[in-house]
Design a protein around this motif. Structure first.
Motif, short mmCIF file in Angstrom:
data_model
loop_
_atom_site.label_atom_id
_atom_site.label_comp_id
_atom_site.label_asym_id
_atom_site.label_seq_id
_atom_site.Cartn_x
_atom_site.Cartn_y
_atom_site.Cartn_z
N GLY A 17 0.81 -1.21 0.00
CA GLY A 17 0.00 0.00 0.00
C GLY A 17 0.85 1.26 0.00
O GLY A 17 0.56 2.22 -0.73
N VAL A 18 1.90 1.27 0.81
CA VAL A 18 2.80 2.43 0.87
C VAL A 18 3.51 2.61 -0.47
O VAL A 18 3.65 3.74 -0.98
CB VAL A 18 3.82 2.26 2.00
CG1 VAL A 18 4.90 3.34 1.93
CG2 VAL A 18 3.12 2.33 3.36
N ALA A 19 3.95 1.50 -1.08
CA ALA A 19 4.64 1.59 -2.37
C ALA A 19 3.72 2.16 -3.45
O ALA A 19 4.14 2.97 -4.28
CB ALA A 19 5.14 0.20 -2.78
N ILE A 20 2.45 1.74 -3.44
CA ILE A 20 1.49 2.25 -4.41
C ILE A 20 1.31 3.76 -4.24
O ILE A 20 1.28 4.52 -5.22
CB ILE A 20 0.13 1.53 -4.26
CG1 ILE A 20 0.26 0.07 -4.71
CG2 ILE A 20 -0.96 2.23 -5.06
CD1 ILE A 20 -0.97 -0.77 -4.41
N LYS A 21 1.18 4.20 -3.00
CA LYS A 21 0.98 5.63 -2.75
C LYS A 21 2.22 6.44 -3.16
O LYS A 21 2.11 7.51 -3.78
CB LYS A 21 0.66 5.86 -1.27
CG LYS A 21 0.41 7.30 -0.88
CD LYS A 21 -0.79 7.88 -1.62
CE LYS A 21 -2.09 7.22 -1.22
NZ LYS A 21 -3.25 7.86 -1.86
N TRP A 22 3.40 5.94 -2.81
CA TRP A 22 4.63 6.64 -3.19
C TRP A 22 4.76 6.74 -4.71
O TRP A 22 5.16 7.77 -5.25
CB TRP A 22 5.84 5.91 -2.60
CG TRP A 22 6.29 6.48 -1.30
CD1 TRP A 22 5.89 7.66 -0.74
CD2 TRP A 22 7.23 5.91 -0.39
NE1 TRP A 22 6.52 7.84 0.47
CE2 TRP A 22 7.34 6.79 0.71
CE3 TRP A 22 7.97 4.74 -0.38
CZ2 TRP A 22 8.18 6.54 1.78
CZ3 TRP A 22 8.80 4.48 0.68
CH2 TRP A 22 8.91 5.37 1.76
N ALA A 23 4.43 5.65 -5.39
CA ALA A 23 4.55 5.65 -6.85
C ALA A 23 3.57 6.65 -7.48
O ALA A 23 3.90 7.32 -8.46
CB ALA A 23 4.28 4.24 -7.40
N ALA A 24 2.39 6.76 -6.91
CA ALA A 24 1.36 7.65 -7.47
C ALA A 24 1.70 9.12 -7.27
O ALA A 24 1.33 9.96 -8.10
CB ALA A 24 0.00 7.32 -6.87
#
Length: 507
Positions: A457-464
């Protein structure tokens, strides 16, 4: 014939007690399952309540690129400009319209109407991107209503709060040595003693907090039931009259078009007439009509009340206030219930204290059921399936939250679908637990998977939002998420030889 009759009679006599025992066993099993379900709901309320302490930080994390500025950073003219722009975007005149001003916890300005559809605004009152924080809204629905219809959900949560009040009081009275043994911890050796010590120590250390949170939660949740009884008994069925001392009342409707009430002048007048108060919300009923009602909700620094309602007319003249700040003591207490329950006073230090104590009450809820299951086992009435189901509830709830977290963060699901994912995953894990053979290994697996889900979830948010993060709170939330993920993965790492979780087909 005689012998056959005798055999039939004796067989019948023998069958009756066995049938009764079977029936009693089924009833006891059902009773235990119901008790476990109530314990599970209370545990979910405690976990979600702990997270809800940081609902403002989660909103900032979900949209880390929204413009942020200090309290008072948007002047009255900018607030009025944002309101005009938001009302224009709303299209048809909404029933209710809101402007949220920057606060210390949520230093952003936004406008919204009826269904909470809204936009963020900058310090000059220019509208930006839409307000969109599905996971924060999911958490709110879980803690407030358990995702049930509003009145029913509030009532159920209120009943659970009332039960928690009873458990806190009875727990203290049932253990006369609980304060004397406040620091006795026997975490090694006997499992029951370890669970009991952890349960009792956290209970006594957090007893005042647990009691206050439970009482305020019960009061908030059961308000709908109390309003019905009071309205029917004393107010001739007028529910609005019951809530009027807390929320005020709406003016008589008149949908004749008229200019929007002068928000800019109202804010200027409020600053002059009520020195020291901090406006943080403007609420309008039937805006831009002759029957419009307009309110500025303002904080009173140093007070626990969530705010005071200041009314203003179309010209921006302050016409009065509701009385939260100086009304009857009962009214002031009720207006303080929300602030006390959610720890929305004192800034981040108070929130951190609430988080620690909220985690403690979650552990108390879990260990209370653990102790009951251990006692059953030691009395020769083990319930292995219930033990596995409870382990799946305790560690499956964070895992289900992790699934909803990814679904909302990735944009793959919103609203009811996020809710459905949470409950389906939790119920699926409880069902899967009935196939497990090693409770400890199953629990570790759930912890490890939860940690991995948080990382995703954190990786998805950072990527976005790579390179677009402007909110300091979003950075700290990321750090907290990563630390939590690391702890869960460490706890979930297989210890020694990996044991079988599900029996083979031959077994």
């Amino acid at each position: 014939m005689a012998s056959n009759s005798q055999a039939t009679v004796s067989g019948g006599k023998a069958a009756t007690p066995n049938g009764q025992k079977g029936f009693v066993a089924q009833m006891l099993s059902g009773h235990s399952a119901v008790g476990l379900a109530v314990g599970a709901l209370m545990y979910i309320i405690c976990i979600s309540g702990t997270l809800m302490v940081f609902h403002e930080e989660f909103q900032r994390w979900e949209q880390p690129n929204a413009t942020e500025f200090a309290v008072g950073g948007a002047g009255p003219a900018a607030v009025a400009r944002a309101a005009d722009a938001g009302l224009a975007r709303a299209g048809e005149t909404p029933h209710h319209f809101y402007v949220a001003l920057p606060t210390e916890g949520l230093p952003r300005m936004s406008v919204a109407y009826d269904d909470n559809h809204g936009w963020y605004a900058d310090a000059d009152g220019n509208l930006g991107e839409e307000v969109h924080h599905p996971w924060s809204e999911f958490l709110e629905g879980l803690h407030y209503y358990l995702h049930l219809p509003n009145t029913l959900g509030l009532t159920v949560v209120g009943i659970l709060g009332a039960m928690l009040v009873g458990l806190v009081i009875s727990g203290v009275l049932a253990h006369p040595k609980i304060f004397r043994d406040a620091f006795a911890m026997r975490l090694k050796g006997n499992k029951q003693l370890a669970e009991a010590d952890l349960h009792n120590r956290l209970s006594v250390w957090g007893a005042p907090f647990h009691f206050i949170v439970a009482v305020t939660g019960a009061a908030i949740g059961l308000a709908s039931v109390l309003s019905y009884i009071a309205a029917e008994t004393y107010l001739e069925g007028d529910f609005e009259a019951f809530y009027e001392p807390v929320f005020g009342s709406d003016p008589a409707p008149d949908e004749t078009p008229a200019p929007l009430a002068d928000i800019r002048t109202a804010l200027v007048n409020l600053r002059a007439e009520a020195e020291g108060v901090v406006p943080w919300y403007v609420m309008m009923h039937d805006p831009a009509t002759k029957g419009q009602g307009a309110i500025i909700l303002a904080e009173h620094p140093g007070r626990l009340i969530y705010g005071e309602n200041y009314y203003f007319d179309a010209a921006g003249t302050i016409t009065g206030k509701l009385g939260h700040s100086d009304g009857p003591v009962g009214q002031q207490i009720i207006a303080s219930a929300y602030t006390v329950h959610f720890g929305s006073f004192g800034g981040l230090p108070v929130k951190l204290i609430y988080a620690v104590l909220g985690l403690a009450i979650s552990i108390v809820s879990a260990t209370g059921v653990n102790i009951w299951l251990i006692k059953r086992r030691e009395k020769g009435r083990p319930a292995p399936k219930l033990e596995l189901a409870w382990a799946a509830t305790v560690w499956g709830t964070p895992l289900a939250l992790g699934c909803s977290f990814i679904a909302a963060t990735s944009g793959l699901a919103e609203d009811a679908l996020v809710t459905g994912i949470f409950w389906l995953v939790l119920l699926g894990l409880i069902s899967l637990s009935l196939l497990a053979t090693d409770r400890a290994a199953f629990s570790r697996l759930l912890r490890g998977v939860t940690g991995v889900l948080i990382l995703i979830g954190v990786a998805i948010k950072w990527a976005a939002y790579w390179g677009e993060v402007t909110s300091p709170a979003a950075v700290w939330v990321n750090v907290a998420f990563l630390m939590t993920a690391a702890i869960l993965i460490w706890q979930g790492w297989p210890k020694g030889r990996v044991r079988k979780l599900v029996p083979s087909a031959a077994e």
